[in-house]
Structures are given as structure tokens and as C-alpha cells.
Scaffold this motif. Structure first.
Motif, short mmCIF file in Angstrom:
data_model
loop_
_atom_site.label_atom_id
_atom_site.label_comp_id
_atom_site.label_asym_id
_atom_site.label_seq_id
_atom_site.Cartn_x
_atom_site.Cartn_y
_atom_site.Cartn_z
N LYS A 52 8.88 -9.68 2.17
CA LYS A 52 10.16 -9.14 1.71
C LYS A 52 9.98 -7.77 1.07
CE LYS A 52 13.06 -11.93 -0.30
NZ LYS A 52 13.64 -12.93 -1.25
N GLU A 53 8.93 -7.63 0.29
CA GLU A 53 8.64 -6.32 -0.31
C GLU A 53 7.23 -6.33 -0.87
OE1 GLU A 53 10.65 -5.24 -3.95
OE2 GLU A 53 11.10 -7.34 -4.41
N THR A 54 6.70 -5.13 -1.07
CA THR A 54 5.40 -4.96 -1.70
C THR A 54 5.56 -4.00 -2.87
OG1 THR A 54 4.25 -5.31 0.40
CG2 THR A 54 2.99 -4.29 -1.38
N ILE A 55 5.15 -4.43 -4.04
CA ILE A 55 5.30 -3.65 -5.27
C ILE A 55 3.92 -3.17 -5.69
CG2 ILE A 55 6.12 -3.68 -7.64
CD1 ILE A 55 7.81 -6.18 -6.78
N PHE A 56 3.75 -1.85 -5.74
CA PHE A 56 2.45 -1.26 -6.08
C PHE A 56 2.41 -0.85 -7.55
CE2 PHE A 56 2.67 -0.76 -1.50
CZ PHE A 56 1.39 -1.07 -1.09
N ASP A 57 1.23 -1.03 -8.14
CA ASP A 57 0.97 -0.58 -9.50
C ASP A 57 -0.47 -0.08 -9.56
OD1 ASP A 57 0.94 -0.09 -12.20
OD2 ASP A 57 0.87 -2.20 -12.81
N GLY A 58 -0.67 1.16 -9.12
CA GLY A 58 -2.02 1.71 -9.05
C GLY A 58 -2.86 0.96 -8.03
N THR A 71 1.73 -6.44 -5.67
CA THR A 71 2.31 -7.78 -5.53
C THR A 71 3.11 -7.82 -4.25
OG1 THR A 71 2.47 -8.05 -7.93
CG2 THR A 71 3.81 -9.51 -6.55
N VAL A 72 2.76 -8.75 -3.37
CA VAL A 72 3.49 -8.94 -2.12
C VAL A 72 4.42 -10.13 -2.31
CG1 VAL A 72 3.32 -9.52 0.33
CG2 VAL A 72 1.63 -7.99 -0.71
N VAL A 73 5.70 -9.91 -2.02
CA VAL A 73 6.70 -10.98 -2.13
C VAL A 73 6.94 -11.54 -0.74
CG1 VAL A 73 9.02 -11.60 -2.86
CG2 VAL A 73 7.76 -9.82 -4.10
N LEU A 126 2.33 -12.70 -4.41
CA LEU A 126 0.88 -12.70 -4.25
C LEU A 126 0.27 -11.45 -4.86
CD1 LEU A 126 0.73 -13.81 -0.51
CD2 LEU A 126 1.00 -15.22 -2.56
N ALA A 127 -0.72 -11.63 -5.70
CA ALA A 127 -1.37 -10.51 -6.37
C ALA A 127 -2.61 -10.07 -5.60
CB ALA A 127 -1.76 -10.91 -7.80
N PHE A 128 -2.74 -8.76 -5.40
CA PHE A 128 -3.87 -8.14 -4.72
C PHE A 128 -4.46 -7.04 -5.60
CE2 PHE A 128 -1.43 -10.00 -1.36
CZ PHE A 128 -2.32 -10.29 -0.33
N HIS A 129 -5.72 -6.71 -5.32
CA HIS A 129 -6.32 -5.53 -5.95
C HIS A 129 -7.06 -4.73 -4.89
CE1 HIS A 129 -10.15 -7.80 -5.87
NE2 HIS A 129 -10.74 -6.61 -5.97
N ARG A 130 -7.19 -3.43 -5.16
CA ARG A 130 -7.91 -2.52 -4.24
C ARG A 130 -9.25 -2.17 -4.86
NH1 ARG A 130 -4.44 2.48 -2.56
NH2 ARG A 130 -4.45 2.71 -4.83
#
Length: 216
Positions: free
Chosen positions: A146-152, A156-158, A179-183
Motif C-alpha cells: 500500500k505504501e512505503t514510509i522511509f526514515d533515513g 516501513t512497508v505497509v 513491516l520494518a526494514f533497515h539498509r
């Protein structure tokens, strides 16, 4: 008693069913996880998610959520022995059983990737039976970003997750996962955790109770 603590781990596995993209992104990570599960390639899966850490973290987080609302579940499910004590009992019980429960989940993972056929009688090989059910749940489920929210370096992928018209699909129903991801330092994205487990846990307990009442 295992069903309540396993529900967030097993049912949440359906989150790994979608994703797209060319350069690396959280969606690309989801897509590679989907491919790894489709191909039953554990090496490819481990490049995007540490399953041991995911299982352990989710187990602990689910324990916290179950204990936080223990009185609600105790009243709602009076016939379930798991919920007929108190929050302290649940926390202690889950801590004591964690190693055993995670060992079972490792067995499910191994059965899945080794393509062990499901037994005719679940008790003959419980881990293979659960692995087969996981595959059937995946087959009956679709997910849409539905959306992906970036914070650096975090995101978070919805996901909108829906079951199809089959019996298992209708049992799954409709969910929204965050869903929480990190780079990492190489700009590769990795899946970390289910960020909205607190929102999902009550419905997951309801699903687990349906299974418990039906089969136990």
C-alpha cells in the motif's frame, strides 16, 4: 498452549508474498524473500532476513503482547488453560519454553526447505505438517504494497494481505501488516520485524483459538 505463541510467527509468514523494483529497496527485499520461499532456497532467504533473530524477537514481542492483555483473553476464552492463570504465569511459562518452541520452529523451517512431505497423521511428523500448512496458506494468500514510509536507513512497508475464496483463504481473511526494514552499509535492505504486532495480536489469538477449539 503452543498455538497462541506460534500464531504470530506462522501466520505472519504470509507477509512474504509480494514485492517489486529494480534498484534495491524494501520492496526488492520482499520480492527476493518471496522468490526464496517459492524456490525453497534458504541461502537466498538468509540474505534478506535473519530467521533465527526474527523468530526469537517475534516470540518475545508476542509474549509481551499476550501478557499485556491477559485478563481480556482470560475472560474471553474461559476454556483455554493457557489463559486461566495470570500474566506472570504466561511470561514465565513462555520464557521457560522458549528454547523448546524455537527448536520446533527450526524444525518447521528445515522441513519446509528440505521439502519433507506432510504426514497423513500430523502427530507422525508435526514439523512437516506445519510446513505443509504454511505452503498451503501462502498459496491461498496475496499481498499488495500500500505504501512505503522511509526514515533515513529505515523503512516501513505497509501491506494489505488477503486470503482467497478457499477454506484456508477465508480463514486468513484480511490483514494490514507494517513491516520494518533497515539498509546496511552496502545499501542492501533487510527485513527486521513486524512493526504493528500489537495491533495484530488480538486477531491472531482469535485465529489460534478457532484452531485450538476445532482440533484440540
Amino acid at each position: 498452549m503452543k498455538l497462541k505463541i506460534f500464531a504470530p510467527l506462522i501466520l505472519s509468514a504470509i507477509i512474504f508474498l509480494t514485492g517489486c523494483g529494480h534498484k534495491d529497496s524494501p520492496e526488492s527485499a520482499l520480492n527476493e524473500i518471496k522468490i526464496a520461499l517459492t524456490e525453497r532456497d534458504e541461502t537466498k532467504l538468509s540474505a534478506r532476513v535473519d530467521m533465527d533473530e526474527f523468530f526469537s524477537q517475534t516470540y518475545d514481542a508476542a509474549t509481551v503482547e499476550l501478557a499485556k492483555n491477559y485478563d481480556v483473553y482470560k475472560e474471553k476464552y474461559p476454556d483455554d488453560p493457557y489463559f486461566q492463570h495470570d500474566a506472570e504465569f504466561l511470561t514465565k511459562y513462555n520464557a521457560e519454553q522458549k528454547e523448546l518452541h524455537l527448536k520446533f520452529l527450526d524444525g518447521v523451517k528445515d522441513s519446509f526447505f528440505d521439502k519433507i512431505p506432510a504426514p497423513e497423521i500430523p502427530e507422525d511428523n508435526p514439523t512437516a505438517y506445519v510446513a505443509d500448512e504454511f505452503q498451503k496458506i501462502c498459496d491461498a494468500t496475496t499481498a499488495t504494497v500500500k505504501e512505503t514510509i522511509f526514515d533515513g536507513d529505515k523503512a516501513t512497508v505497509v501491506l494489505d494481505v488477503r486470503g482467497d475464496n478457499s477454506l484456508r483463504g477465508m480463514f486468513i481473511g484480511q490483514w494490514t501488516f507494517k513491516l520494518a526494514f533497515h539498509r546496511d552499509e552496502k545499501n542492501i535492505w533487510h527485513f527486521d520485524e513486524i512493526a504493528n504486532l500489537d495491533e495484530l495480536t488480538p486477531a491472531l489469538v482469535d485465529k489460534a483459538e478457532i484452531v485450538w477449539v476445532t482440533f484440540y
